[in-house]
Each structure stands twice: as C-alpha cells, then as structure tokens.
Design a protein around this motif. Structure first.
Motif, short mmCIF file in Angstrom:
data_model
loop_
_atom_site.label_atom_id
_atom_site.label_comp_id
_atom_site.label_asym_id
_atom_site.label_seq_id
_atom_site.Cartn_x
_atom_site.Cartn_y
_atom_site.Cartn_z
N MET A 80 0.88 -1.23 -0.10
CA MET A 80 -0.04 0.04 0.09
C MET A 80 0.89 1.35 -0.04
SD MET A 80 -2.85 0.93 2.70
CE MET A 80 -2.33 2.14 3.68
N GLU A 81 0.71 2.10 -0.97
CA GLU A 81 1.47 3.06 -1.02
C GLU A 81 0.80 4.33 -0.46
OE1 GLU A 81 3.23 5.91 -4.74
OE2 GLU A 81 3.13 3.60 -5.07
N ALA A 82 1.67 5.26 0.20
CA ALA A 82 1.22 6.35 1.00
C ALA A 82 1.03 7.50 0.13
CB ALA A 82 2.32 6.68 2.37
N ILE A 83 0.12 8.34 0.64
CA ILE A 83 -0.01 9.69 -0.13
C ILE A 83 0.61 10.68 0.72
CG2 ILE A 83 -1.78 11.22 -1.17
CD1 ILE A 83 -3.56 8.97 -1.47
N ALA A 84 1.26 11.41 0.05
CA ALA A 84 1.98 12.70 0.66
C ALA A 84 1.21 13.68 1.37
CB ALA A 84 3.04 13.41 -0.43
N PHE A 98 7.61 17.58 6.02
CA PHE A 98 6.99 16.71 7.00
C PHE A 98 6.15 15.56 6.04
CE2 PHE A 98 3.06 15.56 9.28
CZ PHE A 98 3.44 15.31 10.87
N GLY A 99 6.47 14.32 6.80
CA GLY A 99 5.70 13.31 5.95
C GLY A 99 6.29 12.37 4.81
N TYR A 100 7.55 12.80 4.80
CA TYR A 100 8.45 12.30 3.69
C TYR A 100 9.75 11.50 4.53
CZ TYR A 100 6.21 15.01 0.39
OH TYR A 100 5.26 15.62 -0.30
N CYS A 101 9.88 10.27 4.14
CA CYS A 101 10.86 9.35 4.55
C CYS A 101 12.44 9.85 4.40
CB CYS A 101 10.97 7.82 4.23
SG CYS A 101 11.96 6.86 4.61
N PRO A 106 3.64 11.40 15.22
CA PRO A 106 3.97 12.51 14.27
C PRO A 106 5.49 12.88 14.08
CG PRO A 106 2.91 13.56 16.16
CD PRO A 106 2.63 11.90 16.33
N THR A 107 6.17 12.02 15.05
CA THR A 107 7.72 12.24 15.10
C THR A 107 8.43 11.33 14.13
OG1 THR A 107 8.22 10.61 16.78
CG2 THR A 107 7.61 12.92 17.57
N ALA A 108 7.52 10.41 13.40
CA ALA A 108 8.18 9.46 12.48
C ALA A 108 8.82 10.00 11.32
CB ALA A 108 6.97 8.35 12.14
N THR A 109 9.83 9.69 11.21
CA THR A 109 10.73 10.07 9.78
C THR A 109 11.11 9.09 9.04
OG1 THR A 109 12.93 9.68 11.20
CG2 THR A 109 12.01 11.73 11.33
N ARG A 110 10.66 7.86 9.15
CA ARG A 110 10.93 6.82 8.14
C ARG A 110 9.54 6.06 7.83
NH1 ARG A 110 15.33 3.18 10.65
NH2 ARG A 110 15.50 2.30 8.48
#
Length: 118
Positions: free
Chosen positions: A1-5, A88-91, A107-111
């Motif tokens: 499943m691909e995420a949407i930016a 924000f929101g990009y790996c 919301p702190t996820a960076t990957r």
C-alpha cells in the motif's frame, strides 16, 4: 500500500495542532513531575532507611520519566520544524511519503514502514 504525501495545508495545520497539543501535555507532565525529582533528604531522624531508599528509587524513576519526556519533546519540535520546511511526512531514507495513519499515531516518525522495518 503506497502512502499519499501530505501536501494539503489543512492536513498540515491539523498535524501541527496535534503536535502542539502533545507538547503542551508534556509540559504539564513536566510541571507535575517536578516534586518527584526533588533532592531526597538524608536525615535518618525524620525518615527510616527503607523509606529513604523508596524515595531515592522514586526520584530515579521521576528523572527517567523526565528524560523520556524531553526526548519526546525534541522529536515533536523537530516534526514542527519539518512542517515549516515542507519536509513533514517524507521518509528520511527513501524520500517516499509516510502513511498519514502512521503520522497520526507518531508524528515524530521520520521513516516509512518499509524503511523502518528494514
């Protein structure tokens, strides 16, 4: 499943508000936790040895909790900075979008999940 930016200004504002709310809650926890980090009295006349040991253990636990809150606040502030910079929101590893559901939880996820799972 691909995420949407996440490029929608409304969604970014919602994430910024979520992050600010979490920072405020951590600040309140800091305020409440100050007493637990106070210096423990070594006067054996007022407190027995076991009670003093309990107090020292409670103090150590309060300091550890403070350290975790400080780390969370650093991560949340970094997330706000990423929002301001449009990152924000990009790996950090692959550059793909991180799933919005993942960012809702953390919301702190960076990957992204692919990079985070190895």
């Amino acid at each position: 499943m691909e995420a949407i930016a996440i490029t929608d200004e409304t969604a970014l504002a919602r994430f910024a508000a979520l992050i600010r709310d979490r920072l405020a809650a951590l600040d309140e926890d800091d305020r409440l936790g100050k007493d637990g980090q106070a210096v423990v009295s070594l006067d054996q006349q007022s407190v027995g040895r076991l009670s003093r040991m309990d107090a020292l253990q409670s103090q150590a636990m309060a300091k550890a909790a403070q350290g975790r809150r400080d780390a969370q606040k650093r991560g949340l502030r970094a997330a706000l900075q990423r929002i301001e910079e449009g990152e924000f929101g990009y790996c950090d590893d692959c550059g793909d979008a991180i799933a919005p559901a993942r960012l809702e939880l953390d919301p702190t996820a960076t990957r992204c999940m692919s990079c985070a799972s190895g």
